[in-house]
Design a protein around this motif. Structure first.
Motif, PDB file in Angstrom:
ATOM      1  N   PRO A  45     -61.647  14.905 -46.810  1.00 18.76           N
ATOM      2  CA  PRO A  45     -60.576  15.759 -46.283  1.00 18.76           C
ATOM      3  C   PRO A  45     -59.396  14.945 -45.738  1.00 18.76           C
ATOM      4  O   PRO A  45     -58.239  15.355 -45.893  1.00 18.76           O
ATOM      5  N   ILE A  46     -59.697  13.793 -45.127  1.00 24.46           N
ATOM      6  CA  ILE A  46     -58.614  12.956 -44.611  1.00 24.46           C
ATOM      7  C   ILE A  46     -57.816  12.378 -45.774  1.00 24.46           C
ATOM      8  O   ILE A  46     -56.585  12.394 -45.778  1.00 24.46           O
ATOM      9  N   MET A  48     -57.430  13.700 -48.679  1.00 21.59           N
ATOM     10  CA  MET A  48     -56.616  14.760 -49.280  1.00 21.59           C
ATOM     11  C   MET A  48     -55.333  14.984 -48.492  1.00 21.59           C
ATOM     12  O   MET A  48     -54.272  15.219 -49.069  1.00 21.59           O
ATOM     13  N   LEU A  49     -55.413  14.910 -47.162  1.00 19.16           N
ATOM     14  CA  LEU A  49     -54.207  15.063 -46.349  1.00 19.16           C
ATOM     15  C   LEU A  49     -53.234  13.920 -46.622  1.00 19.16           C
ATOM     16  O   LEU A  49     -52.037  14.135 -46.813  1.00 19.16           O
ATOM     17  N   THR A  52     -51.844  14.288 -50.215  1.00 18.74           N
ATOM     18  CA  THR A  52     -50.921  15.413 -50.346  1.00 18.74           C
ATOM     19  C   THR A  52     -49.583  15.119 -49.674  1.00 18.74           C
ATOM     20  O   THR A  52     -48.536  15.553 -50.144  1.00 18.74           O
ATOM     21  N   ASN A 226     -54.204  16.627 -29.159  1.00 17.53           N
ATOM     22  CA  ASN A 226     -54.780  17.515 -30.167  1.00 17.53           C
ATOM     23  C   ASN A 226     -54.953  18.952 -29.693  1.00 17.53           C
ATOM     24  O   ASN A 226     -55.449  19.786 -30.428  1.00 17.53           O
ATOM     25  N   GLN A 243     -48.793  19.994 -32.838  1.00 17.16           N
ATOM     26  CA  GLN A 243     -49.825  20.907 -33.343  1.00 17.16           C
ATOM     27  C   GLN A 243     -49.208  22.248 -33.752  1.00 17.16           C
ATOM     28  O   GLN A 243     -49.572  22.828 -34.767  1.00 17.16           O
ATOM     29  N   MET A 246     -46.944  22.350 -36.957  1.00 17.94           N
ATOM     30  CA  MET A 246     -47.611  22.556 -38.247  1.00 17.94           C
ATOM     31  C   MET A 246     -47.581  24.017 -38.654  1.00 17.94           C
ATOM     32  O   MET A 246     -47.393  24.347 -39.815  1.00 17.94           O
ATOM     33  N   THR A 247     -47.751  24.907 -37.661  1.00 18.02           N
ATOM     34  CA  THR A 247     -47.790  26.334 -37.994  1.00 18.02           C
ATOM     35  C   THR A 247     -46.399  26.846 -38.369  1.00 18.02           C
ATOM     36  O   THR A 247     -46.261  27.907 -38.959  1.00 18.02           O
ATOM     37  N   TRP A 257     -47.926  23.016 -47.970  1.00 21.78           N
ATOM     38  CA  TRP A 257     -49.048  22.117 -47.705  1.00 21.78           C
ATOM     39  C   TRP A 257     -48.615  20.678 -47.612  1.00 21.78           C
ATOM     40  O   TRP A 257     -49.150  19.897 -46.826  1.00 21.78           O
ATOM     41  N   ILE A 260     -47.224  20.200 -44.091  1.00 24.02           N
ATOM     42  CA  ILE A 260     -48.308  20.194 -43.103  1.00 24.02           C
ATOM     43  C   ILE A 260     -49.047  18.863 -43.170  1.00 24.02           C
ATOM     44  O   ILE A 260     -49.365  18.258 -42.144  1.00 24.02           O
ATOM     45  N   GLY A 264     -49.354  16.248 -40.434  1.00 24.60           N
ATOM     46  CA  GLY A 264     -50.735  15.889 -40.118  1.00 24.60           C
ATOM     47  C   GLY A 264     -50.910  14.381 -40.013  1.00 24.60           C
ATOM     48  O   GLY A 264     -51.639  13.894 -39.149  1.00 24.60           O
ATOM     49  N   VAL A 267     -49.801  13.355 -36.788  1.00 20.38           N
ATOM     50  CA  VAL A 267     -50.757  13.785 -35.771  1.00 20.38           C
ATOM     51  C   VAL A 267     -51.969  12.849 -35.751  1.00 20.38           C
ATOM     52  O   VAL A 267     -52.429  12.425 -34.688  1.00 20.38           O
ATOM     53  N   MET A 268     -52.460  12.495 -36.951  1.00 24.62           N
ATOM     54  CA  MET A 268     -53.735  11.770 -37.058  1.00 24.62           C
ATOM     55  C   MET A 268     -53.629  10.282 -36.770  1.00 24.62           C
ATOM     56  O   MET A 268     -54.441   9.733 -36.045  1.00 24.62           O
ATOM     57  N   MET A 271     -53.911   8.732 -33.428  1.00 22.03           N
ATOM     58  CA  MET A 271     -55.225   9.005 -32.838  1.00 22.03           C
ATOM     59  C   MET A 271     -56.327   8.166 -33.499  1.00 22.03           C
ATOM     60  O   MET A 271     -57.288   7.794 -32.838  1.00 22.03           O
TER      61      MET A 271
ATOM     62  N   SER B 117     -57.157  16.767 -35.292  1.00 24.48           N
ATOM     63  CA  SER B 117     -57.141  17.896 -34.361  1.00 24.48           C
ATOM     64  C   SER B 117     -57.761  19.132 -35.009  1.00 24.48           C
ATOM     65  O   SER B 117     -57.716  19.295 -36.221  1.00 24.48           O
ATOM     66  N   LEU B 120     -55.556  20.984 -37.342  1.00 27.07           N
ATOM     67  CA  LEU B 120     -55.363  20.282 -38.615  1.00 27.07           C
ATOM     68  C   LEU B 120     -56.606  20.396 -39.502  1.00 27.07           C
ATOM     69  O   LEU B 120     -56.492  20.546 -40.722  1.00 27.07           O
ATOM     70  N   TYR B 123     -56.251  23.694 -41.218  1.00 28.99           N
ATOM     71  CA  TYR B 123     -55.285  23.668 -42.318  1.00 28.99           C
ATOM     72  C   TYR B 123     -55.811  22.887 -43.504  1.00 28.99           C
ATOM     73  O   TYR B 123     -55.624  23.271 -44.654  1.00 28.99           O
ATOM     74  N   MET B 128     -57.725  23.071 -49.109  1.00 31.20           N
ATOM     75  CA  MET B 128     -58.671  22.708 -50.163  1.00 31.20           C
ATOM     76  C   MET B 128     -59.356  23.925 -50.776  1.00 31.20           C
ATOM     77  O   MET B 128     -59.936  23.830 -51.848  1.00 31.20           O
TER      78      MET B 128
END
Lengths: 292, 294
Positions: A45-46, A48-49, A52, A226, A243, A246-247, A257, A260, A264, A267-268, A271, B117, B120, B123, B128
């Protein structure tokens, strides 16, 4: 003779070892397979972010996996119509001020809980700990009304005040554990040498529990950075955090996407770096010292 | 621990700032919400509460099928995500427990989901799962052709399932780290003794490893239950409570009641009912924290 002797000695040994060795190799491959599967589950998932965030919108919305990379999305979130630079600094400011106020206060309180015996200390500490488990909505609702009435609403202070209620109990408990594990003789020696209580705290205890302070600081920072619920409920147009930003990328064409994902990344990544620095105390931090 | 020459004042000076902040930020809202929970107050209709209604707000909750729905959804979600987190966490721990070059590297990666987070996470999984281009949707569709047209987040059960997965993805690796730590502290002669008695790997896991790390599992489970019951962020970023009301968690319903429909009194009463449950679990957790210390 010299060549036959070793073979005669070796043959039974290799014959005996061969089937076992194959089994061991198969077992090892099996283990590595599961280890890699775990890695895949954690990273995918990380990945993919990250991926993307570097792709063009058209490619993101297609079923092709491979596509050329671009920095366009980052230009959009830094300089373009969805610039989140301001939101980035809002998040940074809120989280920094919260830990800047919270951590010194937490260390002071933790020191008292660890070193002083007085009636009600235990009860007080449990009360402080319990506040962590109050549902967020219960706190948000009255504060929403209070902040509206007092004009604090939509200033960074609204979130800083509420985040302190998250960071303080946690840090007090963590710091108390760290101070408890420090031999008290060092402090006694400093008192003998003529330090008063405040000097002992600042010059002796503080430097010695620095790893604990850094752990609490990092965890509290990540917690604030977060945090989503309060940021959604108690912040207005002027205090949008990352945070919430993103919305906001959801426009008339639906969700972007790629944007975001780019936000993201913002954001990540900080951290990731922060949590990496405290990996030694990670489990302790996660469970408030219940598991070491 | 008693140290020399403590005069009384210092402790108050050192304690005061933290305690004032903690209690001001919690006692005030709690007291205020308590008072609100006995009031009739629709924010859109009046600027202040219109009157005392006694226990009406509390009694109403037990007749409110949407609230009961949110309780059911939250419990289902909690059971699903706690069980999956524990099973997967244990599985990962067993996989990565052995000391080897590759395992050491992979263990470092396990802390990464912590940095992502909750919003995130939501989302990321929603992306996916998108029909037509979401990678999970495409992959599952290729592997199992009947699923090719599935719209995961539009199905009541699967929507909840995938919210749980987003949570499990974030927590199972962290729990694995916890379990690896606990497994590492089991003395090796226990395993040797079991081996001498003829136990196989499977028996050793069930009869030796699991009982030895039970305290850690209990603490982890309590922590996860408390966390899961409070699910909110991913509901907002993944499903918005839908389809229908299928993923409306308790927190989400309280949020809707208070902030969307501005029914402040009722929302406060719901929050208090929720607090009772959390308080019991919190008590169990804190009791464990203390026991662990001594």
């Amino acid at each position: 003779m010299a060549t036959t002797t070793p073979t005669t000695i070796n043959r039974p040994r290799t014959q005996g070892a061969r089937p076992i060795r194959w089994r061991a190799v198969a077992g090892q491959i099996w283990e590595v397979f599961w280890a890699l599967l775990t890695l895949f589950f954690v990273i995918f998932p990380i990945f993919m972010l990250v991926y993307t965030s570097f792709r063009q919108p058209l490619d993101v919305y297609s079923d092709r996996f491979f596509s050329p990379l671009t920095l366009e999305n980052f230009r959009t979130i830094f300089f373009g119509e969805f610039a989140v630079v301001r939101e980035f600094f809002t998040s940074l400011f809120i989280a920094s001020v919260t830990v800047a106020i919270g951590i010194p206060f937490a260390v002071m309180a933790a020191y008292v809980f660890s070193r002083y015996r007085f009636r009600g200390a235990q009860t007080l500490l449990v009360a402080v700990l319990t506040t962590q488990f109050i549902p967020a909505l219960m706190i948000a609702l009255p504060f929403y009304n209070l902040f509206r009435d007092t004009g604090i609403y939509d200033t960074p202070w609204a979130l800083i005040i509420v985040y302190l209620s998250l960071a303080l109990p946690y840090s007090i408990w963590m710091m108390r554990g760290f101070i408890d594990s420090l031999p008290i003789e060092i402090e006694e020696a400093a008192v003998v040498d003529g330090c008063n209580e405040y000097q002992v705290l600042v010059y002796v205890t503080f430097p010695l529990v620095l790893p604990g302070i850094i752990t609490s600081l990092v965890f509290s920072f990540i917690l604030c950075w977060n945090e989503f619920t309060y940021a959604l409920l108690l912040a207005g147009q002027d205090t949008i955090t990352l945070q919430i930003a993103m919305t906001r990328t959801i426009g008339i064409q639906g969700i972007s996407w790629e944007l975001i994902s780019a936000i993201g990344m913002l954001v990540m990544i900080p951290m990731f770096v922060l949590s990496f620095t405290i990996r030694k105390y990670f489990i302790e931090g996660l469970t408030m010292g219940a598991v070491k | 621990m008693q140290s020399p020459r403590r005069h009384g004042l210092a402790r108050y000076v050192l304690l005061a700032p933290a305690l004032i902040l903690v209690f001001a930020t919690t006692v005030y809202p709690m007291a205020n919400a308590f008072w609100l929970s006995f009031q009739q107050w629709q924010l859109t209709k009046s600027k202040a509460p219109v009157g005392f209604v006694g226990l009406d707000n509390y009694l109403r909750a037990f007749d409110d099928r949407f609230f009961i729905n949110s309780v059911v959804v939250t419990v289902e979600y909690t059971v699903l995500s706690v069980v999956l987190t524990l099973v997967l966490g244990l599985g990962m721990a067993v996989t990565l427990q052995k000391r080897s070059f590759i395992n050491t590297i992979i263990r470092t990666f396990l802390i990464f989901p912590f940095a992502v987070s909750p919003a995130l996470k939501g989302y990321s999984f929603r992306f996916m799962l998108q029909p037509d281009y979401g990678i999970i949707q495409l992959t599952l569709g290729r592997l199992f052709p009947p699923l090719a047209d599935m719209v995961w987040l539009s199905d009541p059960w699967w929507a909840m399932f995938w919210i749980s997965i987003s949570e499990v993805w974030g927590w199972a690796p962290l729990y694995a780290l916890m379990f690896i730590g606990a497994m590492g502290s089991i003395p090796t002669d226990v395993f040797d003794a079991a081996k001498v008695d003829g136990a196989n790997n499977w028996q050793m896991f069930w009869r030796v490893t699991l009982p030895m790390i039970k305290p850690v599992i209990i603490i982890a489970t309590l922590l996860k239950i408390i966390g899961s019951l409070r699910i909110f962020d991913q509901v907002v970023t993944m499903t918005g409570g839908g389809p229908g009301r299928a993923t409306q968690s308790i927190n989400y319903y309280i949020y809707q009641t208070g902030f969307r429909f501005t029914n402040m009194g009722y929302s406060a009463a719901l929050a208090y009912l929720f607090l009772v449950v959390l308080a019991v679990l919190a008590y169990m957790y804190i009791a464990r924290l203390y026991r662990q210390e001594n």
